[in-house]
Structures are given as C-alpha cells and as structure tokens.
Motif scaffolding. Structure first.
Motif, PDB file in Angstrom:
ATOM      1  N   ALA A 312       0.829  -1.210   0.000  1.00  0.00           N
ATOM      2  CA  ALA A 312       0.000   0.000   0.000  1.00  0.00           C
ATOM      3  C   ALA A 312       0.865   1.262   0.000  1.00  0.00           C
ATOM      4  CB  ALA A 312      -0.923  -0.007   1.225  1.00  0.00           C
ATOM      5  N   ASP A 313       1.951   1.243   0.775  1.00  0.00           N
ATOM      6  CA  ASP A 313       2.870   2.388   0.789  1.00  0.00           C
ATOM      7  C   ASP A 313       3.460   2.627  -0.597  1.00  0.00           C
ATOM      8  OD1 ASP A 313       2.422   2.682   3.488  1.00  0.00           O
ATOM      9  OD2 ASP A 313       4.287   1.700   4.108  1.00  0.00           O
ATOM     10  N   ALA A 314       3.808   1.533  -1.280  1.00  0.00           N
ATOM     11  CA  ALA A 314       4.374   1.652  -2.632  1.00  0.00           C
ATOM     12  C   ALA A 314       3.361   2.305  -3.566  1.00  0.00           C
ATOM     13  CB  ALA A 314       4.783   0.277  -3.151  1.00  0.00           C
ATOM     14  N   ARG A 315       2.081   1.931  -3.432  1.00  0.00           N
ATOM     15  CA  ARG A 315       1.046   2.501  -4.309  1.00  0.00           C
ATOM     16  C   ARG A 315       0.778   3.971  -3.989  1.00  0.00           C
ATOM     17  NH1 ARG A 315      -2.439  -2.531  -4.135  1.00  0.00           N
ATOM     18  NH2 ARG A 315      -1.789  -3.753  -5.968  1.00  0.00           N
ATOM     19  N   LEU A 316       1.041   4.383  -2.754  1.00  0.00           N
ATOM     20  CA  LEU A 316       0.899   5.805  -2.446  1.00  0.00           C
ATOM     21  C   LEU A 316       1.949   6.616  -3.189  1.00  0.00           C
ATOM     22  CD1 LEU A 316       0.145   5.759   1.401  1.00  0.00           C
ATOM     23  CD2 LEU A 316      -1.464   6.073  -0.490  1.00  0.00           C
ATOM     24  N   ARG A 317       3.091   5.993  -3.490  1.00  0.00           N
ATOM     25  CA  ARG A 317       4.150   6.675  -4.270  1.00  0.00           C
ATOM     26  C   ARG A 317       3.866   6.577  -5.775  1.00  0.00           C
ATOM     27  NH1 ARG A 317       6.930   8.508   0.421  1.00  0.00           N
ATOM     28  NH2 ARG A 317       7.209   6.738   1.810  1.00  0.00           N
ATOM     29  N   GLN A 318       3.469   5.360  -6.206  1.00  0.00           N
ATOM     30  CA  GLN A 318       3.185   5.110  -7.617  1.00  0.00           C
ATOM     31  C   GLN A 318       1.890   4.294  -7.685  1.00  0.00           C
ATOM     32  OE1 GLN A 318       4.876   6.433 -10.049  1.00  0.00           O
ATOM     33  NE2 GLN A 318       6.696   7.127  -8.943  1.00  0.00           N
ATOM     34  N   PRO A 319       0.757   4.922  -7.948  1.00  0.00           N
ATOM     35  CA  PRO A 319      -0.535   4.226  -7.897  1.00  0.00           C
ATOM     36  C   PRO A 319      -0.658   3.043  -8.850  1.00  0.00           C
ATOM     37  CG  PRO A 319      -0.849   6.607  -7.873  1.00  0.00           C
ATOM     38  CD  PRO A 319       0.605   6.372  -8.174  1.00  0.00           C
ATOM     39  N   HIS A 320       0.178   2.975  -9.891  1.00  0.00           N
ATOM     40  CA  HIS A 320       0.052   1.893 -10.873  1.00  0.00           C
ATOM     41  C   HIS A 320       0.852   0.641 -10.498  1.00  0.00           C
ATOM     42  CE1 HIS A 320       3.721   4.047 -11.980  1.00  0.00           C
ATOM     43  NE2 HIS A 320       4.098   3.016 -12.720  1.00  0.00           N
ATOM     44  N   VAL A 321       1.408   0.600  -9.279  1.00  0.00           N
ATOM     45  CA  VAL A 321       2.164  -0.588  -8.842  1.00  0.00           C
ATOM     46  C   VAL A 321       1.246  -1.817  -8.841  1.00  0.00           C
ATOM     47  CG1 VAL A 321       3.211  -1.679  -6.807  1.00  0.00           C
ATOM     48  CG2 VAL A 321       3.919   0.615  -7.501  1.00  0.00           C
ATOM     49  N   GLU A 322       1.761  -2.935  -9.399  1.00  0.00           N
ATOM     50  CA  GLU A 322       1.003  -4.181  -9.476  1.00  0.00           C
ATOM     51  C   GLU A 322       1.552  -5.179  -8.452  1.00  0.00           C
ATOM     52  OE1 GLU A 322       1.471  -5.516 -13.485  1.00  0.00           O
ATOM     53  OE2 GLU A 322       1.023  -3.539 -14.313  1.00  0.00           O
ATOM     54  N   ALA A 323       0.645  -5.818  -7.710  1.00  0.00           N
ATOM     55  CA  ALA A 323       1.059  -6.860  -6.773  1.00  0.00           C
ATOM     56  C   ALA A 323       1.394  -8.136  -7.536  1.00  0.00           C
ATOM     57  CB  ALA A 323      -0.053  -7.127  -5.767  1.00  0.00           C
ATOM     58  N   VAL A 324       2.472  -8.786  -7.113  1.00  0.00           N
ATOM     59  CA  VAL A 324       2.907 -10.031  -7.755  1.00  0.00           C
ATOM     60  C   VAL A 324       2.948 -11.123  -6.687  1.00  0.00           C
ATOM     61  CG1 VAL A 324       4.734 -11.161  -9.073  1.00  0.00           C
ATOM     62  CG2 VAL A 324       4.294  -8.709  -9.408  1.00  0.00           C
ATOM     63  N   MET A 325       2.181 -12.183  -6.871  1.00  0.00           N
ATOM     64  CA  MET A 325       2.163 -13.329  -5.947  1.00  0.00           C
ATOM     65  C   MET A 325       1.881 -12.898  -4.505  1.00  0.00           C
ATOM     66  SD  MET A 325       5.264 -15.698  -7.497  1.00  0.00           S
ATOM     67  CE  MET A 325       6.453 -14.353  -7.506  1.00  0.00           C
ATOM     68  N   MET A 326       0.979 -11.959  -4.354  1.00  0.00           N
ATOM     69  CA  MET A 326       0.544 -11.524  -3.024  1.00  0.00           C
ATOM     70  C   MET A 326      -0.973 -11.637  -2.968  1.00  0.00           C
ATOM     71  SD  MET A 326       3.085  -8.271  -2.274  1.00  0.00           S
ATOM     72  CE  MET A 326       2.632  -8.187  -0.543  1.00  0.00           C
ATOM     73  N   ASP A 327      -1.456 -12.875  -3.119  1.00  0.00           N
ATOM     74  CA  ASP A 327      -2.887 -13.108  -3.219  1.00  0.00           C
ATOM     75  C   ASP A 327      -3.278 -14.372  -2.451  1.00  0.00           C
ATOM     76  OD1 ASP A 327      -1.911 -15.145  -4.855  1.00  0.00           O
ATOM     77  OD2 ASP A 327      -2.334 -14.035  -6.696  1.00  0.00           O
ATOM     78  N   LEU A 328      -4.567 -14.592  -2.364  1.00  0.00           N
ATOM     79  CA  LEU A 328      -5.090 -15.741  -1.621  1.00  0.00           C
ATOM     80  C   LEU A 328      -4.655 -17.056  -2.259  1.00  0.00           C
ATOM     81  CD1 LEU A 328      -6.815 -16.796   0.690  1.00  0.00           C
ATOM     82  CD2 LEU A 328      -8.823 -16.582  -0.803  1.00  0.00           C
ATOM     83  N   LYS A 329      -4.622 -17.119  -3.567  1.00  0.00           N
ATOM     84  CA  LYS A 329      -4.204 -18.349  -4.257  1.00  0.00           C
ATOM     85  C   LYS A 329      -2.799 -18.752  -3.826  1.00  0.00           C
ATOM     86  CE  LYS A 329      -2.637 -19.998  -8.733  1.00  0.00           C
ATOM     87  NZ  LYS A 329      -2.271 -19.583 -10.112  1.00  0.00           N
ATOM     88  N   THR A 330      -1.887 -17.792  -3.796  1.00  0.00           N
ATOM     89  CA  THR A 330      -0.504 -18.090  -3.402  1.00  0.00           C
ATOM     90  C   THR A 330      -0.450 -18.555  -1.953  1.00  0.00           C
ATOM     91  OG1 THR A 330       0.318 -16.442  -4.964  1.00  0.00           O
ATOM     92  CG2 THR A 330       1.824 -17.120  -3.197  1.00  0.00           C
ATOM     93  N   LEU A 331      -1.219 -17.889  -1.085  1.00  0.00           N
ATOM     94  CA  LEU A 331      -1.245 -18.283   0.318  1.00  0.00           C
ATOM     95  C   LEU A 331      -1.742 -19.717   0.480  1.00  0.00           C
ATOM     96  CD1 LEU A 331      -1.055 -17.559   3.373  1.00  0.00           C
ATOM     97  CD2 LEU A 331      -3.439 -16.816   3.208  1.00  0.00           C
ATOM     98  N   LEU A 332      -2.860 -20.054  -0.175  1.00  0.00           N
ATOM     99  CA  LEU A 332      -3.446 -21.383  -0.007  1.00  0.00           C
ATOM    100  C   LEU A 332      -2.572 -22.467  -0.619  1.00  0.00           C
ATOM    101  CD1 LEU A 332      -7.226 -20.586  -0.642  1.00  0.00           C
ATOM    102  CD2 LEU A 332      -6.019 -20.867   1.540  1.00  0.00           C
ATOM    103  N   THR A 333      -1.839 -22.137  -1.667  1.00  0.00           N
ATOM    104  CA  THR A 333      -0.951 -23.117  -2.290  1.00  0.00           C
ATOM    105  C   THR A 333       0.191 -23.508  -1.361  1.00  0.00           C
ATOM    106  OG1 THR A 333      -1.475 -22.222  -4.483  1.00  0.00           O
ATOM    107  CG2 THR A 333       0.529 -23.555  -4.309  1.00  0.00           C
TER     108      THR A 333
END
Length: 397
Positions: A312-333
C-alpha cells in the motif's frame, strides 16, 4: 516493614534513587534550576512505636548523632510517656550539590571528578558550553579522556563551509579521525551551536553547515534480469544504489520488479526487459522517483499484514504498482509453510484493492490457520511461473 525511625542508610538510598540516578532531576540540580536544600523526613516515632522497639529507637538516635555533617540534621525535643524526654532527629537537609555528592560516597565522588576532568578541556574553549555539557551528561560519561581531547581538538577546526562538497568522512582535519566526528555528530552539533550561536541547527545540521555532500543512505540492491538490460548497466550483474541515486537515476528497463526481502532478490530468474530492486523492506520512499511513472512496476513481498502495508505504501508513491504473488491463491498453495505473525500492522486506509483488503483481514484473524507466509517459502517453480505470468500480462497490454 517499620515505617518510622529512618536511618542514614535509608536516607542515602532515597537520595541516590530520587536525585542521583534520576537524570532529569540531577541535571536540574546541577544547573541550579531545582533549588536546594533537598529535604529528607526521618519519621520520628510515636511513644507507642518507640516502646514496641526500643533497640531501633535508640539505634536510630545514635546513628544520626554519628552523621558526619551535624548541621544538616534538625533535632527536636520530644517527651515520650514511660520513656521520658529525648532529642530526636526529624529532618535531614542536603544544602548543595557538593553535599549531595559527599553524602552518597565514593562512587558519586568519583563520578563527579570524572565530569570535572572531562569538562575542563572543553570549557577552556568556551565557558558557555557548561549548560550543554550538563544536559548531555550521559554522553559525557561514555567518552574516554582520549575522546574528550579529540572533541576539544576538533571543535575549533570545524568551520562553516569547510566541507567543500566532500563527504563528512573526507573532512580535512588535523590529528582527528573523521569516524570520531561521524559517531559523535549529535554532541558535536550541540556544542558547535553554542559556539556559533545556533548556526549549525539553523542550516539543517552539521553536514549542511559544513557544506558536505550528503552521506548516502538507504542502500538497495539492483539486479538486471536479462542480458540486454545488463548491457545497458555497463555489464554489471549486481549493484547497490542509495536512496538518492535511485530517485534520480533512471534504471534501463521497461519493467521494474520491487522485492521486499534481500534473499528473495538473489533467486530471481531471467525476465525480459526487467530490472529488480530488492532488499528495501519497509523502505518504499525511493518509489517517489519521477522516472518510475512511465515504467511497469511490480511489487512482490511477504504475504502478511506488513507486506500488504508496504504494498500500500508503494502505491501511495506510484498508484500503478502491481502486486505479484501476493494473493489468496498463493497463500493457499503454500499454507502449510505459513506461520503466525507476532506483531500486526494496522490496515492501511489507502493503497489496497478490495481483494487485498480481504486478504489482510483473513491474515489478521488467522482464518486459514496462519498469519504470515514469507516470500522465500514459495516453491521456486511457482515463483518462476508467477513472474512469467506477470511479464506475459505486460506483453499482452
């Protein structure tokens, strides 16, 4: 516990605890901002109390008759039923700093001598330094006499503008090492402010006043992830750049992959037209760089409340930042490799998508039995596939 007839040892212990070891109060006494005398009530007994413990009653009177400075003890005449009339001590008054030190004994005497010895070379430069030195007694206590002499030597040498755009460590000093200046920068600044009328603080600190170059800080690792980008980076496999350089130097790739942890950065596969910046942890301030606005920026961090906060801090600097492998699917795997998170971050007000906010809550409340999945615990084949999909998504845009 007996609550009457306080002995000299009791009074000394109170003086030590309440005056000598209480840094703020001691400082005020030494500077004359807290007045003397220091009163200590000796709690003489009632008649019944004296009768119940005659040994202590007589010992209490005898002990104070032996007090080395009789003028400090106030005595009153009291008549006790069944015991008769006695002169009893009721109050001890310590009239000065010197009297306090003497009452506390050898350790305090030695410490005060140390202060005098340390202050003398500095006060010989400027008597006005006394107040600042008293306000920084803890730092003074930590300095050896060798350090004191270095301090006395360096203060007259430091002059406004002498840095001439050198780093602090390159100052042209005589008989003083520049590491000493760096390690004692706060104390040196305070003393120079006295000598130069607050000039140093007004100019923004020692390095600014000396006109030194800003010492680089907040180092991050930079790694090109394909031969073409490596060629644009002078053929280097890995470099370290500081915050100031990262905000001004445009990295030579269309895709910038930001990695939270250091070790995860070393395990990155080749990715076309991509450069990685890693090991910054909570340091997302460099992402304010203007040159990032027209780059594709991915962020990969731990799946925990702090990792999502950094995203979230990164997106406050650059709103177009994309999360990579930071999702529920990755957690459950990889959920069997997760652990509890000891200290939780607060939910960011901005910067997370609805799905990421939901994931934050699931981690916070342990809905999947874990609160934290470190990015290093992801299987390497999963990491490579996830990064490949991120690159492919870029190519499809």
């Amino acid at each position: 516990m007996r609550d009457w007839g306080r002995l000299p040892g009791d009074a000394i212990e109170d003086l030590r605890r309440l005056e000598w070891e209480h840094t703020g109060r001691l400082r005020e006494r030494l500077l004359g901002r807290r007045p003397f005398p220091i009163p200590c009530l000796l709690k003489p007994p009632t008649g019944n109390q004296a009768l119940e413990d005659l040994d202590h009653f007589h010992g209490y009177i005898a002990a104070w008759r032996k007090w080395p400075w009789p003028h400090q003890v106030t005595w009153v005449t009291k008549r006790f039923r069944q015991l008769g009339q006695f002169e009893v001590p009721v109050r001890l008054e310590i009239e000065s700093t010197q009297a306090l030190i003497a009452a506390l004994g050898d350790e305090a005497v030695e410490r005060s001598r140390g202060w005098a010895e340390r202050m003398e070379p500095l006060l010989s430069l400027d008597k006005a330094l006394f107040t600042t030195l008293i306000n920084r007694l803890e730092e003074l206590d930590r300095l050896s006499m060798t350090d004191i002499h270095l301090l006395a030597s360096v203060l007259p040498q430091l002059q406004r503008g002498m840095g001439r755009r050198r780093y602090l460590r390159a100052l042209p000093l005589q008989k003083v090492d520049t590491k000493f200046v760096e390690l004692n920068q706060s104390l040196i600044t305070a003393l120079l402010d006295v000598i130069h009328g607050q000039e140093v603080s007004v100019h923004g600190g020692l390095e600014a006043w000396l006109e030194c170059r800003v010492t680089p800080s907040n180092w991050l690792h930079v790694k090109p992830l394909c031969p073409e980008v490596k060629g644009r980076l002078a053929g280097l496999d890995l470099v370290r750049l500081c915050f100031e350089q990262l905000t001004t130097y445009s990295l030579p790739a269309s895709n910038v992959l930001v990695i939270e942890n250091l070790q995860a950065g070393y395990g990155l596969p080749e990715l076309p037209d991509t450069i990685a910046v890693f090991g910054g942890g909570a340091n997302t301030a460099w992402l304010q760089a203007e040159w990032l606005k027209d780059r594709r920026v991915g962020y990969w961090g731990d799946i925990d409340t702090w990792g999502l906060k950094f995203l979230a801090d990164a997106r406050l600097r650059q709103p177009h930042v994309e999360a990579v492998m930071m999702d529920l699917k990755t957690l459950l795997t990889h959920v069997e490799r997760g652990v509890d998170e000891d200290r939780l971050a607060g939910l960011p007000a901005y910067g997370l998508t609805p799905a990421e906010r939901s994931l934050f809550d699931e981690l916070r409340f342990g809905r999947h039995g874990v609160g934290r999945l470190e990015q290093e615990r992801l299987s390497q084949d999963y990491v490579e596939q996830g990064l490949a999909e991120w690159i492919q998504a870029s190519a499809a845009v």
